[in-house]
Design a protein around this motif. Structure first.
Motif, PDB file in Angstrom:
ATOM      1  N   GLY A 100      29.100 -32.283  48.199  1.00 36.66           N
ATOM      2  CA  GLY A 100      30.551 -32.119  48.297  1.00 36.66           C
ATOM      3  C   GLY A 100      31.280 -33.325  48.832  1.00 36.66           C
ATOM      4  O   GLY A 100      32.466 -33.235  49.160  1.00 36.66           O
ATOM      5  N   GLU A 101      30.590 -34.462  48.899  1.00 35.69           N
ATOM      6  CA  GLU A 101      31.243 -35.667  49.405  1.00 35.69           C
ATOM      7  C   GLU A 101      32.058 -36.335  48.292  1.00 35.69           C
ATOM      8  O   GLU A 101      31.640 -36.389  47.139  1.00 35.69           O
ATOM      9  CB  GLU A 101      30.200 -36.654  49.942  1.00 35.69           C
ATOM     10  CG  GLU A 101      29.380 -36.107  51.100  1.00 35.69           C
ATOM     11  CD  GLU A 101      30.241 -35.650  52.265  1.00 35.69           C
ATOM     12  OE1 GLU A 101      31.228 -36.358  52.588  1.00 35.69           O
ATOM     13  OE2 GLU A 101      29.934 -34.588  52.845  1.00 35.69           O
ATOM     14  N   LEU A 102      33.225 -36.859  48.656  1.00 32.32           N
ATOM     15  CA  LEU A 102      34.137 -37.487  47.708  1.00 32.32           C
ATOM     16  C   LEU A 102      33.551 -38.798  47.181  1.00 32.32           C
ATOM     17  O   LEU A 102      33.005 -39.595  47.945  1.00 32.32           O
ATOM     18  CB  LEU A 102      35.477 -37.749  48.399  1.00 32.32           C
ATOM     19  CG  LEU A 102      36.621 -38.322  47.571  1.00 32.32           C
ATOM     20  CD1 LEU A 102      37.073 -37.309  46.538  1.00 32.32           C
ATOM     21  CD2 LEU A 102      37.780 -38.708  48.486  1.00 32.32           C
ATOM     22  N   ILE A 103      33.660 -39.012  45.873  1.00 30.32           N
ATOM     23  CA  ILE A 103      33.225 -40.265  45.252  1.00 30.32           C
ATOM     24  C   ILE A 103      34.432 -40.878  44.548  1.00 30.32           C
ATOM     25  O   ILE A 103      35.002 -40.272  43.634  1.00 30.32           O
ATOM     26  CB  ILE A 103      32.088 -40.030  44.232  1.00 30.32           C
ATOM     27  CG1 ILE A 103      30.895 -39.346  44.904  1.00 30.32           C
ATOM     28  CG2 ILE A 103      31.651 -41.358  43.604  1.00 30.32           C
ATOM     29  CD1 ILE A 103      29.773 -38.978  43.947  1.00 30.32           C
ATOM     30  N   LEU A 104      34.823 -42.080  44.961  1.00 27.87           N
ATOM     31  CA  LEU A 104      35.974 -42.744  44.364  1.00 27.87           C
ATOM     32  C   LEU A 104      35.651 -43.201  42.942  1.00 27.87           C
ATOM     33  O   LEU A 104      34.500 -43.338  42.549  1.00 27.87           O
ATOM     34  CB  LEU A 104      36.399 -43.939  45.221  1.00 27.87           C
ATOM     35  CG  LEU A 104      36.903 -43.622  46.631  1.00 27.87           C
ATOM     36  CD1 LEU A 104      37.421 -44.900  47.290  1.00 27.87           C
ATOM     37  CD2 LEU A 104      37.985 -42.562  46.613  1.00 27.87           C
ATOM     38  N   LEU A 105      36.722 -43.463  42.180  1.00 28.83           N
ATOM     39  CA  LEU A 105      36.580 -43.798  40.766  1.00 28.83           C
ATOM     40  C   LEU A 105      35.630 -44.962  40.540  1.00 28.83           C
ATOM     41  O   LEU A 105      34.777 -44.919  39.646  1.00 28.83           O
ATOM     42  CB  LEU A 105      37.969 -44.108  40.182  1.00 28.83           C
ATOM     43  CG  LEU A 105      38.028 -44.511  38.709  1.00 28.83           C
ATOM     44  CD1 LEU A 105      37.547 -43.362  37.834  1.00 28.83           C
ATOM     45  CD2 LEU A 105      39.452 -44.899  38.332  1.00 28.83           C
ATOM     46  N   ASP A 106      35.742 -46.018  41.343  1.00 34.08           N
ATOM     47  CA  ASP A 106      34.927 -47.207  41.083  1.00 34.08           C
ATOM     48  C   ASP A 106      33.453 -47.000  41.422  1.00 34.08           C
ATOM     49  O   ASP A 106      32.606 -47.807  41.034  1.00 34.08           O
ATOM     50  CB  ASP A 106      35.478 -48.426  41.832  1.00 34.08           C
ATOM     51  CG  ASP A 106      35.475 -48.225  43.343  1.00 34.08           C
ATOM     52  OD1 ASP A 106      35.381 -47.072  43.788  1.00 34.08           O
ATOM     53  OD2 ASP A 106      35.572 -49.230  44.077  1.00 34.08           O
ATOM     54  N   GLN A 107      33.140 -45.905  42.138  1.00 30.36           N
ATOM     55  CA  GLN A 107      31.760 -45.624  42.510  1.00 30.36           C
ATOM     56  C   GLN A 107      31.139 -44.504  41.675  1.00 30.36           C
ATOM     57  O   GLN A 107      29.977 -44.161  41.866  1.00 30.36           O
ATOM     58  CB  GLN A 107      31.686 -45.238  43.997  1.00 30.36           C
ATOM     59  CG  GLN A 107      32.144 -46.320  44.949  1.00 30.36           C
ATOM     60  CD  GLN A 107      31.240 -47.537  44.902  1.00 30.36           C
ATOM     61  OE1 GLN A 107      30.021 -47.409  44.830  1.00 30.36           O
ATOM     62  NE2 GLN A 107      31.831 -48.732  44.922  1.00 30.36           N
ATOM     63  N   GLN A 108      31.913 -43.927  40.762  1.00 25.58           N
ATOM     64  CA  GLN A 108      31.416 -42.760  40.023  1.00 25.58           C
ATOM     65  C   GLN A 108      30.371 -43.148  38.981  1.00 25.58           C
ATOM     66  O   GLN A 108      30.419 -44.226  38.401  1.00 25.58           O
ATOM     67  CB  GLN A 108      32.592 -42.038  39.346  1.00 25.58           C
ATOM     68  CG  GLN A 108      33.499 -41.314  40.324  1.00 25.58           C
ATOM     69  CD  GLN A 108      34.723 -40.702  39.665  1.00 25.58           C
ATOM     70  OE1 GLN A 108      34.814 -40.618  38.446  1.00 25.58           O
ATOM     71  NE2 GLN A 108      35.667 -40.264  40.481  1.00 25.58           N
ATOM     72  N   ASP A 109      29.449 -42.219  38.753  1.00 23.65           N
ATOM     73  CA  ASP A 109      28.448 -42.368  37.703  1.00 23.65           C
ATOM     74  C   ASP A 109      29.112 -41.997  36.372  1.00 23.65           C
ATOM     75  O   ASP A 109      29.332 -40.817  36.076  1.00 23.65           O
ATOM     76  CB  ASP A 109      27.263 -41.434  37.988  1.00 23.65           C
ATOM     77  CG  ASP A 109      26.171 -41.520  36.914  1.00 23.65           C
ATOM     78  OD1 ASP A 109      26.388 -42.228  35.902  1.00 23.65           O
ATOM     79  OD2 ASP A 109      25.136 -40.854  37.085  1.00 23.65           O
ATOM     80  N   ALA A 145      36.735 -48.072  29.926  1.00 26.66           N
ATOM     81  CA  ALA A 145      35.984 -49.130  30.610  1.00 26.66           C
ATOM     82  C   ALA A 145      34.546 -48.674  30.840  1.00 26.66           C
ATOM     83  O   ALA A 145      34.295 -47.566  31.315  1.00 26.66           O
ATOM     84  CB  ALA A 145      36.648 -49.463  31.944  1.00 26.66           C
ATOM     85  N   THR A 146      33.589 -49.516  30.520  1.00 25.98           N
ATOM     86  CA  THR A 146      32.185 -49.165  30.707  1.00 25.98           C
ATOM     87  C   THR A 146      31.750 -49.242  32.162  1.00 25.98           C
ATOM     88  O   THR A 146      30.727 -48.680  32.545  1.00 25.98           O
ATOM     89  CB  THR A 146      31.293 -50.082  29.863  1.00 25.98           C
ATOM     90  OG1 THR A 146      31.559 -51.452  30.219  1.00 25.98           O
ATOM     91  CG2 THR A 146      31.569 -49.875  28.373  1.00 25.98           C
ATOM     92  N   SER A 147      32.536 -49.948  32.964  1.00 24.60           N
ATOM     93  CA  SER A 147      32.244 -50.061  34.391  1.00 24.60           C
ATOM     94  C   SER A 147      33.546 -50.322  35.134  1.00 24.60           C
ATOM     95  O   SER A 147      34.566 -50.685  34.524  1.00 24.60           O
ATOM     96  CB  SER A 147      31.251 -51.201  34.662  1.00 24.60           C
ATOM     97  OG  SER A 147      31.856 -52.446  34.346  1.00 24.60           O
ATOM     98  N   ALA A 148      33.505 -50.156  36.446  1.00 26.44           N
ATOM     99  CA  ALA A 148      34.706 -50.432  37.237  1.00 26.44           C
ATOM    100  C   ALA A 148      35.112 -51.900  37.094  1.00 26.44           C
ATOM    101  O   ALA A 148      36.301 -52.228  37.015  1.00 26.44           O
ATOM    102  CB  ALA A 148      34.443 -50.084  38.702  1.00 26.44           C
ATOM    103  N   ALA A 149      34.124 -52.778  37.033  1.00 27.94           N
ATOM    104  CA  ALA A 149      34.412 -54.224  36.961  1.00 27.94           C
ATOM    105  C   ALA A 149      35.081 -54.608  35.653  1.00 27.94           C
ATOM    106  O   ALA A 149      35.820 -55.596  35.601  1.00 27.94           O
ATOM    107  CB  ALA A 149      33.122 -55.016  37.154  1.00 27.94           C
ATOM    108  N   SER A 150      34.816 -53.859  34.579  1.00 30.15           N
ATOM    109  CA  SER A 150      35.372 -54.225  33.270  1.00 30.15           C
ATOM    110  C   SER A 150      36.718 -53.566  32.992  1.00 30.15           C
ATOM    111  O   SER A 150      37.265 -53.712  31.895  1.00 30.15           O
ATOM    112  CB  SER A 150      34.383 -53.846  32.167  1.00 30.15           C
ATOM    113  OG  SER A 150      34.220 -52.436  32.104  1.00 30.15           O
TER     114      SER A 150
END
Length: 423
Positions: free
Chosen positions: A261-270, A311-316
């Motif tokens: 139940g821990e929050l995962i931000l967009l840039d860290q999501q699978d 986007a395929t990744s947060a970086a892209s």
């Protein structure tokens, strides 16, 4: 009937109530012409099912059975009223004649969906206060209980019930027609309906425990609105834009929190957990709305969500395109929250210093002084710039502003964890 079979049947009836009560109620409102009477008749029909089906078994077509039972229950109620009121007696005779005409005709799916559209536009009539529109739509169209709606909106059931009672009184006292507006009125009325649908979705999106059901209901209503009859310009681009936006946001539900139940931000999501079918449909709807060149704020928000989804990744992620979309969104729907989101996009595109400057300007205007996400964003940028005392102060401010309640606990734990990292 064995105890296990009884339990299974009760569960089936409960599921039917969840999935079908909105359609059944909408059809009964059309047949009896009174929202309160239709609601009473529907509940009595489900009570009759609980009593009868254990003896007779589940009907082949439960929904027509419930509608038929509801018609007769409505007649029974009106007969009881007619003993004391001659006008009610005449209405009862009219209703009986209507029931006998349609008794052998099971409502078609298309007809029932048209009934739901009528009920949506009735519940979202501009004469009703906005909180009443939302409560009534969730209660009557979506079939949620008063307690569930109250929990989602952080009010007591008594407060929520009063909103519903007042909204029904407005419909009754103003004799609001049970119909989809004609073409020339539709554009003016559609905005209120879309706002209610998006409010329902947002409540679901921000509440992990009960949210999925609210989000599904909002998406279902969005699909229904795509097929509003009698309007030359429909499907309306903003309906496509809103549905696209909801699908794109909902596509990330499985990745937004951990198993604990821990929050995962967009840039860290699978991103492999994102629902690709919802993304594909959401992007297609958004592109159709954009091509119309008659789109508005929902479509632009959907376009921003689509850039993230592609986007395929947060970086892209194409933050320049997101910034340009926010520039356009601010022109048609200026708000401090949109400006905050734009500032975050600029921080990702031009660097944290630029984003922090814009956020500080926003906070200096005090429009977001009580908005915890503004301080959370500031804290994150200060953390990235290694301005750690400022980051700690901003995280502490964000924590202080978060409302109490279980629904906010994941965010509270996330911010507390970030704060702990800086000590």
């Amino acid at each position: 009937m064995p105890p296990n079979a009884l339990d299974d049947l009760s569960s089936t009836i409960e599921t039917l109530y969840r999935s079908e009560s909105g359609r059944i109620l909408a059809t009964l409102v059309r047949l009896v012409g009174d929202l309160d009477l239709a609601e009473e008749a529907m509940h009595e029909a489900f009570a009759a099912a609980l009593e009868r089906w254990p003896q007779t078994g589940l009907p082949d077509k439960p929904r027509p059975w419930l509608i038929s039972a509801g018609r007769f229950k409505a007649i029974d109620v009106m007969r009881r009223r007619g003993r004391f009121d001659a006008a009610q007696s005449e209405l009862t005779l009219e209703l009986e004649a209507r029931v006998h005409e349609t008794l052998q005709q099971a409502p078609e799916e298309e007809e029932m969906e048209d009934d739901r559209l009528c009920l949506i536009f009735t519940c979202c009539h501009p004469a009703l206060p906005s909180e009443g529109q939302v409560a009534l739509t969730l209660r009557e169209v979506c079939g949620l209980t008063t307690e569930e709606i109250a929990r989602a909106f952080l009010v007591t059931p008594a407060t929520l019930a009063q909103r519903i009672v007042r909204a029904k009184a407005v419909i009754r006292d103003k004799a609001i027609p049970y119909q989809v507006p004609v073409s020339q009125e539709l554009s003016a009325r559609l905005g209120a309906v879309l706002q209610v649908v998006y409010l329902v979705f947002n409540e679901g999106y921000s509440a992990e425990a009960t949210g999925a059901e609210l989000s599904r209901e909002a998406i279902r209503l969005g699909r229904l609105l795509l097929d509003v009859p009698g309007a030359d310009l429909l499907p309306e681009p903003e309906v496509m834009g809103l549905l696209g936006l909801m699908l794109l946001q909902e596509s990330r539900r499985s990745a937004r929190s951990s198993a604990e139940g821990e929050l995962i931000l967009l840039d860290q999501q699978d991103r492999s957990l994102w629902n690709r079918d919802q993304i594909a449909e959401g992007i297609a709807l958004t592109e159709s709305a954009l091509r119309s060149r008659r789109f508005g704020a929902y479509t632009l928000q959907a376009a921003i969500a689509a850039v993230h989804a592609e986007a395929t990744s947060a970086a892209s992620t194409d933050w320049r395109q997101i910034t340009l979309l926010y520039d356009r969104l601010i022109r048609i729907q200026p708000s401090p929250v949109v400006e905050l989101n734009r500032a975050v996009a600029i921080a990702m595109y031009e660097g944290p210093e630029q984003g922090l400057r814009l956020i500080d300007d926003l906070l200096a205007r005090e429009e977001l002084a009580r908005y915890h996400l503004a301080y959370s964003a500031r804290a994150d940028l200060c953390r990235r710039l290694r301005r750690l005392p400022e980051a700690r102060a901003a995280y502490e401010k964000a924590l202080a502003l978060i409302q109490q309640g279980a629904r906010h606990e994941p965010e509270r734990r996330f911010l507390s964890g970030r704060l702990e990292e800086l000590k």
